[in-house]
Structure formats: C-alpha cells, structure tokens
Design a protein around this motif. Structure first.
Motif, PDB file in Angstrom:
ATOM      1  N   UNK A   1      -0.602  -0.207  -7.775  1.00 64.26           N
ATOM      2  CA  UNK A   1      -1.582  -0.881  -8.626  1.00 64.26           C
ATOM      3  C   UNK A   1      -2.831  -0.055  -8.861  1.00 64.26           C
ATOM      4  N   UNK A   2      -3.968  -0.586  -8.512  1.00 61.50           N
ATOM      5  CA  UNK A   2      -5.271   0.014  -8.782  1.00 61.50           C
ATOM      6  C   UNK A   2      -5.559   1.127  -7.772  1.00 61.50           C
TER       7      UNK A   2
ATOM      8  N   UNK B   1      -3.455   4.302   1.798  1.00 63.44           N
ATOM      9  CA  UNK B   1      -3.891   2.997   2.313  1.00 63.44           C
ATOM     10  C   UNK B   1      -3.002   1.856   1.821  1.00 63.44           C
ATOM     11  N   UNK B   2      -2.193   2.113   0.800  1.00 63.80           N
ATOM     12  CA  UNK B   2      -1.226   1.120   0.315  1.00 63.80           C
ATOM     13  C   UNK B   2       0.149   1.360   0.943  1.00 63.80           C
ATOM     14  N   UNK B   3       0.585   2.608   0.976  1.00 60.90           N
ATOM     15  CA  UNK B   3       1.942   2.939   1.428  1.00 60.90           C
ATOM     16  C   UNK B   3       2.094   2.794   2.942  1.00 60.90           C
ATOM     17  N   UNK B   4       1.139   3.292   3.705  1.00 59.43           N
ATOM     18  CA  UNK B   4       1.263   3.252   5.171  1.00 59.43           C
ATOM     19  C   UNK B   4       1.449   1.849   5.736  1.00 59.43           C
ATOM     20  N   UNK B   5       0.715   0.847   5.287  1.00 55.23           N
ATOM     21  CA  UNK B   5       0.955  -0.497   5.821  1.00 55.23           C
ATOM     22  C   UNK B   5       2.347  -1.047   5.498  1.00 55.23           C
ATOM     23  N   UNK B   6       2.890  -0.697   4.349  1.00 51.09           N
ATOM     24  CA  UNK B   6       4.241  -1.138   4.001  1.00 51.09           C
ATOM     25  C   UNK B   6       5.250  -0.492   4.947  1.00 51.09           C
TER      26      UNK B   6
ATOM     27  N   UNK C   1      18.861  -5.376   5.388  1.00 47.99           N
ATOM     28  CA  UNK C   1      18.523  -4.685   4.147  1.00 47.99           C
ATOM     29  C   UNK C   1      17.981  -5.659   3.101  1.00 47.99           C
ATOM     30  N   UNK C   2      18.584  -6.831   3.004  1.00 49.36           N
ATOM     31  CA  UNK C   2      18.094  -7.854   2.063  1.00 49.36           C
ATOM     32  C   UNK C   2      16.669  -8.275   2.394  1.00 49.36           C
ATOM     33  N   UNK C   3      16.386  -8.491   3.686  1.00 49.21           N
ATOM     34  CA  UNK C   3      15.040  -8.911   4.094  1.00 49.21           C
ATOM     35  C   UNK C   3      14.014  -7.802   3.857  1.00 49.21           C
ATOM     36  N   UNK C   4      14.394  -6.560   4.074  1.00 53.46           N
ATOM     37  CA  UNK C   4      13.498  -5.440   3.786  1.00 53.46           C
ATOM     38  C   UNK C   4      13.174  -5.373   2.296  1.00 53.46           C
ATOM     39  N   UNK C   5      14.186  -5.556   1.478  1.00 59.34           N
ATOM     40  CA  UNK C   5      13.971  -5.529   0.025  1.00 59.34           C
ATOM     41  C   UNK C   5      13.055  -6.655  -0.423  1.00 59.34           C
ATOM     42  N   UNK C   6      13.249  -7.849   0.117  1.00 59.13           N
ATOM     43  CA  UNK C   6      12.376  -8.979  -0.234  1.00 59.13           C
ATOM     44  C   UNK C   6      10.930  -8.728   0.196  1.00 59.13           C
ATOM     45  N   UNK C   7      10.741  -8.107   1.356  1.00 59.98           N
ATOM     46  CA  UNK C   7       9.390  -7.818   1.824  1.00 59.98           C
ATOM     47  C   UNK C   7       8.671  -6.890   0.855  1.00 59.98           C
ATOM     48  N   UNK C   8       9.329  -5.806   0.457  1.00 58.61           N
ATOM     49  CA  UNK C   8       8.695  -4.843  -0.445  1.00 58.61           C
ATOM     50  C   UNK C   8       8.481  -5.471  -1.826  1.00 58.61           C
ATOM     51  N   UNK C   9       9.459  -6.200  -2.316  1.00 52.07           N
ATOM     52  CA  UNK C   9       9.335  -6.834  -3.642  1.00 52.07           C
ATOM     53  C   UNK C   9       8.212  -7.861  -3.673  1.00 52.07           C
TER      54      UNK C   9
ATOM     55  N   UNK D   1       2.079  -7.735  -3.433  1.00 49.86           N
ATOM     56  CA  UNK D   1       1.385  -7.827  -4.719  1.00 49.86           C
ATOM     57  C   UNK D   1       0.735  -6.526  -5.169  1.00 49.86           C
ATOM     58  N   UNK D   2       0.487  -5.592  -4.250  1.00 47.83           N
ATOM     59  CA  UNK D   2      -0.209  -4.362  -4.619  1.00 47.83           C
ATOM     60  C   UNK D   2       0.716  -3.296  -5.195  1.00 47.83           C
ATOM     61  N   UNK D   3       2.028  -3.571  -5.222  1.00 51.64           N
ATOM     62  CA  UNK D   3       2.979  -2.614  -5.787  1.00 51.64           C
ATOM     63  C   UNK D   3       3.917  -3.320  -6.759  1.00 51.64           C
ATOM     64  N   UNK D   4       4.412  -2.537  -7.707  1.00 49.71           N
ATOM     65  CA  UNK D   4       5.464  -3.023  -8.603  1.00 49.71           C
ATOM     66  C   UNK D   4       6.740  -2.274  -8.233  1.00 49.71           C
TER      67      UNK D   4
END
Length: 98
Positions: free
Chosen positions: A13-14, A23-28, A70-78, A81-84
């Motif tokens: 995002x911004x 600061x966005x990627x590391x927490x994910x 794998x499904x739960x990991x995908x749902x977490x990333x999807x 809100x700070x990433x598309x």
C-alpha cells in the motif's frame, strides 16, 4: 512425506521506501512463522519498494494437515489490509512424486 510451497506476489500500500517496505513485510513473515511453524522469506523484488514476493514451505506426514496449513497461511496473507495479494502460486509434492 508431503511438502507444500506457496509464493505470494504482493503489492504494498502506502509505502515510499525500502525501510517502510521492511516494516510491512517483516511482520507478515514473522506472523506466518509464529502461527504456523513454516519456513518463510522474502524471495523476490527486494529492490522494489512497493512489491514483494514471499515464499513459504511446509512439511508434514499428513497431506490433509498440510493442505489445511497452506490454506490458513493464504487466508492470513489475503486478509492483511496493508497489502494487495496479486497472485498465489501453490505447489504440492506427495510421497509418490518423482
């Protein structure tokens, strides 16, 4: 033994610098590791501040369990809100694959 991998192509995002990107990627990455005990790293677009590819790998003796993780990991990333999430690549290797 079953091995599953995911690759997440993300648009951030911004974000205006590589420092903000971290600061966005590391927490994910940290949350995926902590919640699901998987191996995770940023694997591509390290030089771009608004794009990231996160790679993930997991191993299990149970195929059903691995697919669930794998499904739960995908749902977490999807759900972040700070990433598309632009795309997800999924590979699954079973015990009888060559």
């Amino acid at each position: 033994m079953y091995v599953g991998t995911l690759s997440f192509d993300l648009l951030l995002g911004d974000v205006h610098s590589l420092k903000e990107k971290r600061s966005v990627v590391r927490p994910i990455v940290a949350e995926l590791q902590r919640k699901f005990a998987v191996s995770v790293a940023e694997v591509d677009h390290q030089h771009l501040h608004r794009r990231a590819v996160i790679g993930l790998a997991a191993v299990s003796g149970d195929a059903t369990h691995l697919v669930d993780v794998l499904d739960r990991c995908e749902r977490l990333v999807a759900g972040r809100p700070e990433v598309e999430l632009l795309s997800v690549g999924r590979r699954f290797h079973g015990e009888y694959d060559d």
